[in-house]
Motif scaffolding. Structure first.
Motif, PDB file in Angstrom:
ATOM      1  N   SER A 249       0.816  -1.205   0.000  1.00  0.00           N
ATOM      2  CA  SER A 249       0.000   0.000   0.000  1.00  0.00           C
ATOM      3  C   SER A 249       0.854   1.260   0.000  1.00  0.00           C
ATOM      4  O   SER A 249       1.720   1.435   0.856  1.00  0.00           O
ATOM      5  CB  SER A 249      -0.921   0.013   1.219  1.00  0.00           C
ATOM      6  OG  SER A 249      -1.626   1.231   1.299  1.00  0.00           O
ATOM      7  N   ALA A 250       0.582   2.134  -0.971  1.00  0.00           N
ATOM      8  CA  ALA A 250       1.205   3.456  -0.983  1.00  0.00           C
ATOM      9  C   ALA A 250       0.324   4.477  -0.271  1.00  0.00           C
ATOM     10  O   ALA A 250       0.730   5.624  -0.066  1.00  0.00           O
ATOM     11  CB  ALA A 250       1.452   3.905  -2.423  1.00  0.00           C
ATOM     12  N   LYS A 251      -0.861   4.035   0.122  1.00  0.00           N
ATOM     13  CA  LYS A 251      -1.786   4.892   0.866  1.00  0.00           C
ATOM     14  C   LYS A 251      -1.550   4.795   2.358  1.00  0.00           C
ATOM     15  O   LYS A 251      -1.715   5.762   3.103  1.00  0.00           O
ATOM     16  CB  LYS A 251      -3.227   4.494   0.540  1.00  0.00           C
ATOM     17  CG  LYS A 251      -4.278   5.356   1.199  1.00  0.00           C
ATOM     18  CD  LYS A 251      -5.676   4.894   0.795  1.00  0.00           C
ATOM     19  CE  LYS A 251      -6.751   5.723   1.471  1.00  0.00           C
ATOM     20  NZ  LYS A 251      -8.115   5.245   1.112  1.00  0.00           N
ATOM     21  N   GLY A 252      -1.162   3.598   2.824  1.00  0.00           N
ATOM     22  CA  GLY A 252      -0.829   3.412   4.224  1.00  0.00           C
ATOM     23  C   GLY A 252      -2.038   3.473   5.136  1.00  0.00           C
ATOM     24  O   GLY A 252      -3.168   3.212   4.733  1.00  0.00           O
ATOM     25  N   VAL A 253      -1.786   3.829   6.377  1.00  0.00           N
ATOM     26  CA  VAL A 253      -2.831   3.858   7.405  1.00  0.00           C
ATOM     27  C   VAL A 253      -2.875   5.228   8.078  1.00  0.00           C
ATOM     28  O   VAL A 253      -1.934   6.013   7.984  1.00  0.00           O
ATOM     29  CB  VAL A 253      -2.589   2.765   8.479  1.00  0.00           C
ATOM     30  CG1 VAL A 253      -2.921   1.390   7.926  1.00  0.00           C
ATOM     31  CG2 VAL A 253      -1.156   2.816   9.000  1.00  0.00           C
ATOM     32  N   GLN A 254      -3.980   5.457   8.764  1.00  0.00           N
ATOM     33  CA  GLN A 254      -4.176   6.679   9.531  1.00  0.00           C
ATOM     34  C   GLN A 254      -4.297   6.315  11.010  1.00  0.00           C
ATOM     35  O   GLN A 254      -4.483   5.148  11.369  1.00  0.00           O
ATOM     36  CB  GLN A 254      -5.456   7.389   9.082  1.00  0.00           C
ATOM     37  CG  GLN A 254      -5.556   7.645   7.593  1.00  0.00           C
ATOM     38  CD  GLN A 254      -4.568   8.670   7.102  1.00  0.00           C
ATOM     39  OE1 GLN A 254      -4.365   9.687   7.767  1.00  0.00           O
ATOM     40  NE2 GLN A 254      -3.949   8.422   5.955  1.00  0.00           N
ATOM     41  N   TYR A 631       3.139  11.328   0.481  1.00  0.00           N
ATOM     42  CA  TYR A 631       2.808  12.396   1.426  1.00  0.00           C
ATOM     43  C   TYR A 631       1.558  12.024   2.224  1.00  0.00           C
ATOM     44  O   TYR A 631       0.567  11.530   1.694  1.00  0.00           O
ATOM     45  CB  TYR A 631       2.577  13.682   0.643  1.00  0.00           C
ATOM     46  CG  TYR A 631       2.180  14.879   1.474  1.00  0.00           C
ATOM     47  CD1 TYR A 631       3.130  15.583   2.201  1.00  0.00           C
ATOM     48  CD2 TYR A 631       0.854  15.317   1.506  1.00  0.00           C
ATOM     49  CE1 TYR A 631       2.776  16.699   2.950  1.00  0.00           C
ATOM     50  CE2 TYR A 631       0.485  16.431   2.246  1.00  0.00           C
ATOM     51  CZ  TYR A 631       1.454  17.115   2.966  1.00  0.00           C
ATOM     52  OH  TYR A 631       1.099  18.221   3.701  1.00  0.00           O
ATOM     53  N   MET A 632       1.608  12.277   3.537  1.00  0.00           N
ATOM     54  CA  MET A 632       0.466  12.044   4.420  1.00  0.00           C
ATOM     55  C   MET A 632       0.004  13.403   4.934  1.00  0.00           C
ATOM     56  O   MET A 632       0.711  14.055   5.718  1.00  0.00           O
ATOM     57  CB  MET A 632       0.872  11.119   5.574  1.00  0.00           C
ATOM     58  CG  MET A 632      -0.248  10.785   6.537  1.00  0.00           C
ATOM     59  SD  MET A 632       0.351   9.652   7.847  1.00  0.00           S
ATOM     60  CE  MET A 632      -1.108   9.594   8.912  1.00  0.00           C
ATOM     61  N   LYS A 633      -1.160  13.825   4.494  1.00  0.00           N
ATOM     62  CA  LYS A 633      -1.653  15.162   4.787  1.00  0.00           C
ATOM     63  C   LYS A 633      -1.731  15.433   6.284  1.00  0.00           C
ATOM     64  O   LYS A 633      -1.395  16.524   6.755  1.00  0.00           O
ATOM     65  CB  LYS A 633      -3.031  15.342   4.148  1.00  0.00           C
ATOM     66  CG  LYS A 633      -3.631  16.721   4.352  1.00  0.00           C
ATOM     67  CD  LYS A 633      -4.993  16.828   3.666  1.00  0.00           C
ATOM     68  CE  LYS A 633      -5.613  18.193   3.905  1.00  0.00           C
ATOM     69  NZ  LYS A 633      -6.952  18.303   3.241  1.00  0.00           N
ATOM     70  N   GLU A 634      -2.176  14.427   7.051  1.00  0.00           N
ATOM     71  CA  GLU A 634      -2.408  14.612   8.487  1.00  0.00           C
ATOM     72  C   GLU A 634      -1.142  14.975   9.249  1.00  0.00           C
ATOM     73  O   GLU A 634      -1.214  15.597  10.310  1.00  0.00           O
ATOM     74  CB  GLU A 634      -3.036  13.349   9.083  1.00  0.00           C
ATOM     75  CG  GLU A 634      -4.474  13.093   8.659  1.00  0.00           C
ATOM     76  CD  GLU A 634      -4.592  12.588   7.233  1.00  0.00           C
ATOM     77  OE1 GLU A 634      -5.721  12.514   6.736  1.00  0.00           O
ATOM     78  OE2 GLU A 634      -3.547  12.255   6.615  1.00  0.00           O
ATOM     79  N   PRO A 639       5.375   9.593   6.334  1.00  0.00           N
ATOM     80  CA  PRO A 639       5.535   8.887   7.613  1.00  0.00           C
ATOM     81  C   PRO A 639       6.689   7.895   7.548  1.00  0.00           C
ATOM     82  O   PRO A 639       6.865   7.208   6.543  1.00  0.00           O
ATOM     83  CB  PRO A 639       4.192   8.178   7.795  1.00  0.00           C
ATOM     84  CG  PRO A 639       3.686   7.975   6.402  1.00  0.00           C
ATOM     85  CD  PRO A 639       4.175   9.159   5.605  1.00  0.00           C
ATOM     86  N   VAL A 640       7.462   7.828   8.606  1.00  0.00           N
ATOM     87  CA  VAL A 640       8.616   6.918   8.657  1.00  0.00           C
ATOM     88  C   VAL A 640       8.243   5.644   9.420  1.00  0.00           C
ATOM     89  O   VAL A 640       8.285   4.550   8.876  1.00  0.00           O
ATOM     90  CB  VAL A 640       9.832   7.615   9.302  1.00  0.00           C
ATOM     91  CG1 VAL A 640      11.013   6.651   9.406  1.00  0.00           C
ATOM     92  CG2 VAL A 640      10.227   8.832   8.484  1.00  0.00           C
TER      93      VAL A 640
END
Length: 718
Positions: A249-254, A631-634, A639-640
């Motif tokens: 996943s290039a979207k990842g998690v929140q 990029y993670m907007k939040e 995120p690393v």
């Protein structure tokens, strides 16, 4: 213990403490409703079926976990899990540990360290009745041997199918036994690892800590012969084509998202008695920590950084440092916790529950007292046992002992040999001897053994071993010089430091060993009878424990079921599933740890000095805010690493962290300092696992290392 009892207990208790537990796959259908409510989007049944997606994409490396991420056998795991193979292929002039490595084509991939394996679990069978059949009246050594004999028979039948490795695993202290069948892929190659200043960023300082900024990932590839069957390394082999692989996943998690981890956690001790807890925390951990820290200092003093000798011991150093810090945390948190009192209270509550019912009293009344007595027996001579156990860091001593044992075992029919010395074990045995060349330096090893022998020599005569005293001329007086002189002689005269010679001893007879003038062979011969007597005594006690521990666990499971508490087996290196959420925590009053770290945190930490010496190219990319598609907007960055409530332990390293659709969103690589104690008990407030975020992994591959060939090979979803 029947499966329905455990399944019912799971169904009754899962909802209230869902994030606690390392669950066996067969237990998951009973959790289906709760899992769906938490965020699982695929069927819970599918996670229970080892031959279906996603479970057949998750693999074991025999100490770490990994997963397939392409149709061509590409395997992703932690950098520290591939560390031994990276070290094995490194020299002072071509230091892959420091500089990283990327194979741009299949032909550029490097053979992993000898003995490296990829294990694909294909079948798990409950064999409890088969293992225990006819042994009801046996005890002690007879029971131990009976269990061992029946396990070996099951394994031999299972391994008639070529290319598979089978093992019988004990659950709940021997209450249940499962036969686990795994395809054993023997040709494993190193494909890619980032530079050490990425893959081990923060080093031992940041180990077990948060915030974390470590790119702890690397890639292997599994190879088989042209017929698709496991085979030894050959240029003619082809990449293995797994039945399924994980999308990345290039979207990842929140924050707050559901996550689960599938993997092979090593060992937990959540059902150990108060006597075991007390001895482990008040004696074993402190002494083991001190021994490990001493060996670390010896290696660093005798092998300067960057030297060939240091490179040989880098993997050893990493392991020593990891558990030295682990033990430090264990001791610290035990000292300010009520763990011992809690265990004592739990045992008292269990005893009261047993006594309140005549049927339970008849079944379990003597169990705890018998178990406590056997535990105390095991503490005899523990200082000597620990010191001599750490002598396993001596390649010369351990290889000589194992080779001589093999000579004795080869005199027996294969099915009568000790596990580890059967025909099925010889490839592993050989690989272990081959690895020594890249992990042994006489000066370093001699210094380690010298320190351990000085400790041993200070023990009371009643605690020492007459055979060992004789070999090293120990008589209870101050004789450090004599011990060192003896070691100088042994390391100068041995030929076991030559690989061909070591391998040649695999075919030698007992008589050949007895006639040898090699000082380490002589050591092994001198110690053999003493070692065998100690082993027989240990098996006698183990056999008794194997009768009593299951009774204790049976009582605990029944008691926990009545109390509505979770029922899951301690980790034992078999395939498990943990579920949880992305979530921060408060490590102490006034502090709140956010669940994500950012690229900018690398800049803030960087000192240009190891272990905070990120590549200059990486620092420039961060300054330029080169975030790309990750990029993670939040958080306003890439995120690393991120935190989760997943219940994990050692062996889970490299485990794929999955979202509700079973897409890879991270790789689990560590826990926070406060959660180390989790091997002994789960605390929902402080138990946090640390993952490298899939977005950071992809960012490093694309922008820092230009691993475009691997990015194209994987299926990346957004």
């Amino acid at each position: 213990m029947k499966k329905w009892l455990l399944t019912a207990a799971v169904a009754a208790s899962f909802g209230s403490v869902a994030d606690e537990g390392m669950w066996q796959p067969y237990q998951l259908p009973a959790m289906a409703d709760e899992l769906k409510a938490k965020g699982l989007e695929i069927s819970a049944d599918s996670i229970s079926k080892l031959t279906e997606f996603p479970m057949n994409a998750v693999i074991s490396l025999g100490g770490c976990t990994a997963s397939f991420v392409s149709p061509k056998g590409l395997v992703v795991t932690n950098h520290h899990c591939a560390y031994g193979s990276i070290q094995y292929n490194s020299t002072a002039d071509n230091n892959l540990l420091k500089d990283g490595f990327l194979a741009k084509s299949f032909k550029d991939e490097l053979p992993a360290a000898p003995g490296s394996r990829v294990y694909v679990t294909s079948e798990v069978t409950n064999v409890t009745d088969n293992v225990k059949f006819g042994l009801e009246s046996k005890t002690g050594n007879d029971f131990y041997k009976g269990i061992e004999k029946q396990e070996k028979a099951l394994v031999a039948e299972c391994e008639k199918e070529a290319g598979y490795r089978c093992n019988v695993y004990s659950f709940h202290g021997g209450l249940e036994y499962y036969l686990i069948k795994q395809m054993e892929i023997r040709d494993v190659r190193l494909v890619y690892n980032p530079a050490g200043s990425v893959g081990k960023y923060g080093g031992d300082i940041d180990n077990w800590m948060w915030p974390r900024h470590t790119g702890d990932f690397s890639f292997y590839r599994a190879y088989v012969n042209k017929d698709g069957q496991p085979a030894d390394y050959s240029e003619d082999n082809v990449p293995y084509e797994p039945k399924s692989f994980l999308k990345v996943s290039a979207k990842g998690v929140q924050n707050g998202d559901f996550v689960m981890v599938t993997g092979y956690p090593g060992r937990t001790n959540r059902y150990r008695t108060s006597a075991e807890v007390e001895n482990q925390f008040e004696w074993n951990y402190p002494y083991s920590k001190e021994l490990r820290e001493t060996i670390i200092d010896i290696i660093k003093e005798t092998a300067p950084a960057g030297s060939e000798d240091r490179i040989k011991y880098e993997s050893t150093l990493a392991g020593l440092a990891n558990y030295a810090k682990n033990f430090t945390s264990m001791i610290e948190f035990y000292g300010k916790s009520t763990m011992l009192q809690d265990r004592q209270a739990r045992e008292q509550a269990l005893a009261d529950w047993i006594a309140a019912n005549s049927e339970r009293s008849a079944k379990y009344g003597k169990t705890l007292a018998e178990l406590t007595d056997l535990v105390k027996q095991g503490e005899a001579h523990q200082e000597r046992k620990l010191i001599t156990g750490y002598m396993g860091y001596s390649s010369m001593m351990s290889s000589a002992e194992r080779l001589y044992r093999l000579a004795h075992e080869r005199e027996l029919p294969d099915m009568q040999r000790e596990p580890g010395y059967q025909d099925r074990d010889m490839k592993r045995f050989t690989s272990g001897l081959e690895r020594i060349d890249k992990r042994f330096a006489p000066k370093v090893e001699k210094a380690i053994v010298f320190d351990l022998l000085k400790r041993y020599a200070k023990l009371a005569k009643s605690e020492r071993l007459a055979a060992m005293d004789k070999v090293f001329g120990i008589n209870g007086k101050a004789n450090d010089a004599a011990i060192l002189a003896r070691l100088d002689e042994m390391y100068a005269k041995t030929s076991l430091n030559d690989k061909a010679t070591r391998l040649g001893w695999m075919k030698k007879s007992v008589a050949d060993f007895k006639a040898s003038n090699d000082p380490f062979i002589q050591y092994a011969v001198a110690m053999f009878d003493t070692d065998m007597a100690a082993e027989k005594k240990a098996k006698e006690r183990a056999g008794k424990l194997m009768k009593v521990r299951p009774q204790y666990m049976d009582a605990i499971i029944a008691y926990n079921r009545e109390q509505g508490k979770p029922v899951y087996a301690d980790a034992n290196s078999s395939l498990r599933v943990s579920v949880g959420h992305v979530k921060g925590y408060s490590p102490e009053d006034g502090l709140i740890a956010e669940p994500f770290t950012r690229l900018e945190g690398i800049l803030a930490k960087d000192t240009s000095v190891d272990p905070f010496d990120a590549p200059k190219k990486q620092l420039e990319l961060i300054k330029q805010k080169q975030y790309g598609d990750y990029y993670m907007k939040e958080i306003g960055s890439v995120p690393v690493n991120f935190l989760s409530t997943l219940d994990t332990t050692g062996g889970n390293s490299g485990s794929p962290t999955l979202n509700g659709r079973a897409e890879l969103v991270g790789l689990l690589f560590d826990g926070v300092y406060e959660s180390i104690i989790g091997d002994w008990g789960y605390d929902p407030q402080t138990n946090r696992s640390i993952q490298v975020d899939s977005r950071y992994m992809l960012w490093v591959m694309k922008y820092l290392d230009n691993a475009d060939n691997l990015l194209e090979e994987m299926e990346i979803v957004r």
